[in-house]
Design a protein around this motif. Structure first.
Motif, short mmCIF file in Angstrom:
data_model
loop_
_atom_site.label_atom_id
_atom_site.label_comp_id
_atom_site.label_asym_id
_atom_site.label_seq_id
_atom_site.Cartn_x
_atom_site.Cartn_y
_atom_site.Cartn_z
N PHE A 1 0.84 -1.20 0.00
CA PHE A 1 0.00 0.00 0.00
C PHE A 1 0.87 1.25 0.00
CE2 PHE A 1 -3.50 -2.72 0.97
CZ PHE A 1 -4.65 -1.99 0.72
N THR A 2 0.37 2.29 -0.66
CA THR A 2 0.91 3.64 -0.53
C THR A 2 -0.14 4.47 0.17
OG1 THR A 2 2.29 3.49 -2.51
CG2 THR A 2 1.67 5.69 -1.77
N ASP A 3 0.20 5.02 1.32
CA ASP A 3 -0.75 5.81 2.11
C ASP A 3 -0.63 7.29 1.72
OD1 ASP A 3 -1.63 3.59 3.50
OD2 ASP A 3 -0.09 3.80 5.05
N ILE A 4 -1.79 7.93 1.48
CA ILE A 4 -1.83 9.33 1.09
C ILE A 4 -2.93 10.03 1.89
CG2 ILE A 4 -1.02 8.84 -1.24
CD1 ILE A 4 -3.95 9.23 -2.17
N ALA B 1 -3.35 0.65 -3.38
CA ALA B 1 -2.63 -0.61 -3.53
C ALA B 1 -2.53 -0.99 -5.00
CB ALA B 1 -3.33 -1.71 -2.75
N PRO B 2 -1.37 -0.76 -5.65
CA PRO B 2 -1.22 -1.16 -7.05
C PRO B 2 -0.68 -2.58 -7.17
CG PRO B 2 0.67 0.13 -6.36
CD PRO B 2 -0.23 0.01 -5.15
N SER B 3 -1.03 -3.24 -8.26
CA SER B 3 -0.41 -4.50 -8.64
C SER B 3 -0.12 -4.43 -10.13
CB SER B 3 -1.33 -5.69 -8.32
OG SER B 3 -2.44 -5.70 -9.19
N ALA B 4 0.26 -5.53 -10.73
CA ALA B 4 0.59 -5.50 -12.15
C ALA B 4 -0.60 -5.12 -13.01
CB ALA B 4 1.14 -6.85 -12.59
#
Length: 402
Positions: A74-77, A98-101
């Motif tokens: 996760f990237t928290d913003i 939360a990015p994935s491919a």
């Protein structure tokens, strides 16, 4: 380069009419003609841009302010949607992205906003509102919608096979009899001549290669193992194979060992979510030299590609310079990855002509210079790759003859 839309649609007016009526009528109406739409929205879309996670790429470009990356991926913003949903402005990083491919998930624990996208689906209303809130311009949003619409029609036509999954585990495998860590032999003041020659060979590979802590040696003479440097293959703390490199130039084959299918060397770095780039190289020594990932060959399987893509990180392929890496470059282009050519850039290349791989580059220039040379010369532009590959192939022949 032709737009991917032009490749799949004979008449741009068909694209314009569909885009106008279904995808983003406001922007299509603003542009006012099929020709302008084709130039500003359609033509910038090529096959490479569709292979990656273009929604996450757009989010990553337009997020402003601080962000926090978690080991979970996760990237928290600070949530851009809280105020519009009746909450006070978020200043505590309550929104996780939360990015994935092939997907993006977005969830705010303050206002309850939740949206996402998966390859093959169109953009939903909430996702478009999120993209607007972080500052994505309308024309770029229109392009993203067109890309998603195209993928919706042609899911499975671009990129990795949709059935390919990353390998989840590998069976344990034995090492050669008597193999122990180089450090253990040194701690015991081993004075075996074969061991000392193996250690001398290791030191000759340069500091960035030699300092890897997992090398092994065995006094066993079976298959000449006493004259080989052993590199164990690890996955989640278990030994799943090995490669044993001969130190004598006349010995063939140079490498003996066992490798499980779909294995990637130094795969532990794929779990480091703080990294932006994965540098993919052919050999184990190359991977050790820059803490990259090694294919242990020049071909890439669909499951290896799925493993790399699952990280959501940018992949840069660095083929060996003496072979020109044609097959590996073809695979990199298939998945929309960048390719680095540190030896064929301009009149003053980063690497000298006799440097054939990453390991040799670090021995001569050091790790930082080598990494910079890779980042500076990496490109995903298919036209540039084609030109550099031809230069590489022409440059390789004189090197082989020396």
């Amino acid at each position: 380069m032709k737009s991917i839309f032009v490749l799949w649609t004979d008449d741009p007016r068909t694209v314009y009419n569909d885009f106008y009526n279904q995808t983003h009528p406001a922007v299509a109406d603003q542009l006012g003609s099929a020709e302008r739409l084709n130039k500003e929205i359609i033509m910038p879309i090529d096959a490479a841009s569709l292979r990656g996670n273009f929604i996450w790429d757009a989010i990553d470009r337009h997020l402003v302010g601080k962000r926090r990356r978690r080991s979970s991926g996760f990237t928290d913003i600070n949530c851009p949607m809280c105020v519009s949903r009746g909450e006070s402005a978020d200043r505590r990083y309550r929104c996780g992205v939360a990015p994935s491919a092939d997907s993006v998930g977005i969830n705010c624990f303050n206002c309850g906003f939740k949206t996402g996208w998966t390859r093959g689906r169109r953009l939903g209303r909430d996702l478009k509102e999120f993209l607007r809130a972080i500052g994505v311009p309308e024309v770029e949003l229109a392009r993203l919608e067109a890309m998603a619409a195209l993928m919706h029609r042609h899911t499975g036509s671009i990129g990795a096979s949709p059935t390919a999954l990353p390998p989840s585990s590998f069976p344990a495998a034995p090492l050669p009899s008597g193999a122990r860590s180089i450090h253990d032999w040194l701690a015991e003041d081993c004075e075996e001549p074969d061991f000392l020659e193996v250690a001398t060979y290791l030191l000759s590979r340069g500091d960035d290669v030699a300092k890897w802590p997992s090398y092994m040696w065995t006094p066993s003479t079976k298959d000449g193992m006493n004259r080989r440097l052993i590199l164990p293959f690890m996955h989640e703390g278990a030994i799943v194979g090995y490669s044993a490199r001969a130190i004598d130039a006349e010995v063939q084959p140079r490498y003996l060992g066992s490798k499980p299918p779909d294995y990637l060397f130094n795969n532990a770095v794929l779990r480091l979510r703080s990294r932006k780039y994965i540098v993919l190289v052919e050999g184990a020594f190359d991977a050790i030299a820059i803490d990259g990932v090694g294919l242990l060959g020049s071909t890439l399987t669909d499951r290896q590609a799925a493993w790399l893509r699952s990280t959501g990180q940018t992949v840069i392929v660095v083929p060996d310079q003496d072979t020109a890496g044609g097959k590996l470059i073809d695979m990199a282009q298939r998945y929309g990855w960048s390719v680095a050519f540190p030896r064929t850039i301009g009149s003053r290349p980063w690497w000298d002509g006799d440097v054939k791989d990453v390991a040799e580059a670090t021995r001569r220039y050091g790790r930082l210079w080598t990494l910079r040379s890779i980042l500076e010369t990496a490109t995903a532009d298919e036209r540039v790759i084609a030109v550099r590959l031809r230069l590489q192939q022409q440059f390789t022949e004189p090197c082989k003859s020396r």
